[in-house]
Design an enzyme around this catalytic site. Structure first.
Site, mmCIF file in Angstrom:
data_model
loop_
_atom_site.group_PDB
_atom_site.id
_atom_site.type_symbol
_atom_site.label_atom_id
_atom_site.label_comp_id
_atom_site.label_asym_id
_atom_site.label_seq_id
_atom_site.Cartn_x
_atom_site.Cartn_y
_atom_site.Cartn_z
ATOM 1 N N ASP A 309 0.810 -1.222 0.000
ATOM 2 C CA ASP A 309 0.000 0.000 0.000
ATOM 3 C C ASP A 309 0.844 1.274 0.000
ATOM 4 O O ASP A 309 0.395 2.305 -0.474
ATOM 5 C CB ASP A 309 -0.933 0.006 1.218
ATOM 6 C CG ASP A 309 -1.927 -1.140 1.156
ATOM 7 O OD1 ASP A 309 -3.012 -0.955 0.602
ATOM 8 O OD2 ASP A 309 -1.589 -2.241 1.634
ATOM 9 N N TYR A 393 -9.606 -0.701 2.954
ATOM 10 C CA TYR A 393 -9.027 -0.672 4.300
ATOM 11 C C TYR A 393 -8.681 0.744 4.742
ATOM 12 O O TYR A 393 -8.319 1.574 3.933
ATOM 13 C CB TYR A 393 -7.715 -1.473 4.309
ATOM 14 C CG TYR A 393 -7.781 -2.763 5.116
ATOM 15 C CD1 TYR A 393 -8.029 -3.976 4.495
ATOM 16 C CD2 TYR A 393 -7.576 -2.755 6.500
ATOM 17 C CE1 TYR A 393 -8.067 -5.154 5.232
ATOM 18 C CE2 TYR A 393 -7.624 -3.929 7.229
ATOM 19 C CZ TYR A 393 -7.871 -5.127 6.588
ATOM 20 O OH TYR A 393 -7.914 -6.290 7.310
HETATM 21 NI NI NI Z 1 -6.547 -7.547 7.719
#
Ligand code: NI
Length: 661
Positions: A309, A393
């Site tokens: 990320d 996320y």
């Molecule tokens: Ni996770």
């Protein structure tokens, strides 16, 4: 290629602005970013077609900062920029003098791919939705309204598929919204993927691994879609009637005995610089510099999910604009993040960095039973944080500075787990069914923090501390155990794993500076949240995630060695990064060094992680270990919090003798 090319420029930040800067490590201002863009645009080589991956401060050298601290001139303001074009495969790596209005150096890194840009997320979704092959595959699944199809732009990893060779790609996974604002991740379109060429703006391929019924049960978290809420609790307000105790001068922060400079860039997000306690240097620089999230399913296209990320997207550019009273409670200071768009505009993320104080409970206490006298000190901590959203996320990143000299880093992972479709009641062995027909797969989040220690000076070492049972001949009662310290001499020695069998931890020391008992001053790093990697080291994802294979790496200081999986690691082979740095096997004792600590989350999702995951946390602590001669919190003045109340009573009632002395 590498000589300066002067260009005449319109609006340079003035000398006066420069002189007002509180510290040479402050990040680039919006004016400086605009100036850097203008400088690049004015350069004949980059006048046309250049797109901007990142523009950030080229951090001045330690020597230049040290000279400025002792009254010297501020070092020149310079920038790093990464550029790319849709017509060529590679990244242009530039350094720029803001004040001279010149590109200082430029180099083309053949074959490198830039990070996937936020601006490309929506484009990728539209390209895939418009592709007739994809539309047909959706129709085969009963989907007719393509506006409800959501396409997440995952990085593509490394692959040897012939139609992907050399390209700058996204590999997408898809979900369906049942209606507006509905949680799309409750409805995975399983087995349908596409590969998108980001430079050509074209869908390379649509991959259909077979139809799994799309679970259409709604599992929502949006307050607009909830019909009931539990009873609200009474207000809990954090009030600081006299204001906060920290001072912010530009990006230079001081609080209690601490000081630090707050930096920010598109890739790492928050960075901390020049961290000192009571005037003593501790760390030159600290940042979370990489992370990778490998998923454990070999089915359909899920083996490609091994996303970095930070290195492949940049968590700085994906930072949230924080909300007072929601993200942050109490008396808050914010700093904006000044970044650039892909098309070459300056862009501001307002309120990206949150700074505030928190009560941190008991710092120390002792009651003398003979005199019935208690000394109690509550502690407080300073918190510097930001939150990034990477697709499904959220990563919420917190640095804590405490009054006993401890630094703690905490990562809170929240948001929505990556979901896949399964037949209801029949999840694969690689996951858990979190709602009927919705599977959350096993995965890990491995984080790497890069620390440049400067404990009372630049020359530091690392010692490994293992606890051993005493040999039998010196252990007549069978109780004897002790800590044995081993100095890490070279970079290969410095590749370390945690070992619970010896309660292993590491101490960073300055061998030239001693405390009052004659031992080198030091800070302790205890590997309290390490994870064991399950990727095979020689697999396509394992090769690229090699930094996971040690919990500590120690390298010789090199400001150009910035990232554990490599500088340009989108679709990389895995050859760059820590593996390459430590192959030099440079000496690491009593000299400027860098510590890379790897920690993480081992995550088999729970039904409770859906539809939105309560924060799960990981992190590490840096605790003084012989750095101070006594408890550094010993001089906190005794104090009673007069706002505290007895439950059910209106008058205050306070603890023992603290204020009476
Ligand atoms: Ni996770």
């Amino acid at each position: 290629m590498n000589e300066p090319i002067a260009t005449l420029l319109p609006a340079m930040p003035s000398r006066e602005q420069h002189a007002r800067r509180s510290h040479p490590l402050e990040p680039l201002s919006a004016a400086e970013i605009r100036a850097a863009i203008d400088i690049v645009r004015a350069h004949p080589a980059f006048a046309h077609g250049a797109l901007f991956e990142t523009i950030e401060l080229l951090e001045p050298s330690r020597a230049a900062v040290a000279a400025w601290k002792t009254g010297g001139a501020p070092p020149p303001r310079e920038a790093r920029a990464n550029l790319f074009r849709n017509t060529e495969h590679g990244v242009w790596r530039l350094t720029i003098s803001i004040e001279k209005g010149a590109v200082l150096t430029s180099a083309f890194v053949e074959g490198a791919r830039p990070m996937i840009q936020l601006e490309q997320f929506v484009l990728v979704e539209q390209l895939v939705r418009d592709d007739p092959r994809f539309v047909a595959a959706c129709a085969a699944r009963g989907i007719t309204d393509m506006s409800l199809v959501c396409v997440d732009p995952w990085s593509a990893g490394s692959s040897d598929l012939p139609d992907e060779t050399g390209l700058h790609l996204c590999h997408v996974f898809c979900w369906l919204r049942a209606r507006e604002n509905d949680n799309l991740y409750a409805h995975p379109i399983e087995g349908l993927n596409a590969v998108v060429d980001l430079k050509a703006g074209a869908v390379v391929r649509v991959d259909d691994y077979g139809i799994v019924p799309i679970p259409m049960g709604e599992v929502n978290y949006d307050s607009r879609l909830r019909t009931s809420f539990r009873a609200e609790l009474k207000p809990l307000n954090v009030v600081q009637p006299e204001g906060a105790s920290f001072r912010l001068d530009g990006h230079k922060l001081s609080w209690d005995l601490w000081s630090a400079v707050i930096g920010f860039n598109a890739r790492e997000g928050l960075t901390l610089h020049d961290i000192t306690y009571d005037g003593r240097p501790l760390f030159h620089r600290a940042s979370l510099c990489e992370m990778v999230v490998p998923y454990g399913s070999p089915f359909s296209a899920h083996h490609r999910k091994n996303v970095f990320d930070i290195g492949e997207y940049g968590i700085g550019k994906l930072a949230n604009s924080l909300k007072l009273g929601c993200d942050c409670l109490g008396h808050i200071a914010y700093l904006d993040a000044e970044l650039n768009t892909m098309d070459g505009e300056a862009v501001k993320i307002e309120r990206a960095i949150c700074i505030h104080e928190e009560d941190s409970g008991l710092l120390w206490k002792h009651w003398d039973f003979r005199t019935d006298r208690a000394e109690i000190r509550r502690g407080r901590r300073l918190v510097i944080s930001f939150i990034a959203t990477v697709g499904n996320y959220e990563y919420a990143s917190y640095w804590y500075f405490k009054q006993d000299g401890e630094i703690e880093y905490e990562m809170k992972a929240t948001g929505i787990i990556n979901t896949v479709g399964c037949l209801p009641g029949e999840p694969s062995k690689y996951g858990v069914e979190v709602a009927p027909g919705v599977e959350g797969q096993i995965h890990q989040h491995a984080f790497c923090v890069r620390l440049e220690p400067a404990l009372d000076g630049d020359n530091n070492s690392v010692v490994e501390c293992d606890t051993h049972v005493e040999d039998d001949d010196a252990n007549p009662y069978g109780n004897a155990f002790y800590v044995r310290e081993t100095l890490l001499q070279t970079e290969r020695d410095g590749c370390r794993k945690a070992d619970p069998a010896t309660m292993r931890y590491w101490r960073v020391i300055n061998p030239e500076k001693t405390n009052r008992v004659g031992k080198p001053v030091g800070y302790k790093l205890a590997p309290s949240n390490v994870i064991t990697p399950f990727l095979k080291a020689n697999g396509p994802s394992g090769r690229r995630s090699a930094f996971m294979r040690n919990h500590l790496w120690v390298t010789a200081y090199d400001p150009e060695q910035r990232y554990p999986a490599g500088e340009y690691m989108n679709r990389s082979s895995g050859a760059d990064g820590l593996i390459k740095y430590v192959a030099q096997d440079r000496p690491i004792a009593n000299r400027p060094i860098v510590l890379w600590h790897v920690f993480g989350l081992h995550h088999l999702p729970r039904p409770e992680d859906f539809p939105v995951q309560p924060c799960i946390t990981t992190g590490f602590k840096l605790m003084p270990s012989g750095f101070f001669d006594v408890n550094p919190g010993i001089d906190l003045p005794p104090n009673v919090n007069m706002a505290s109340r007895l439950h059910g009573a209106s008058a205050s009632s306070c603890c023992g003798n603290a204020s009476a002395g």
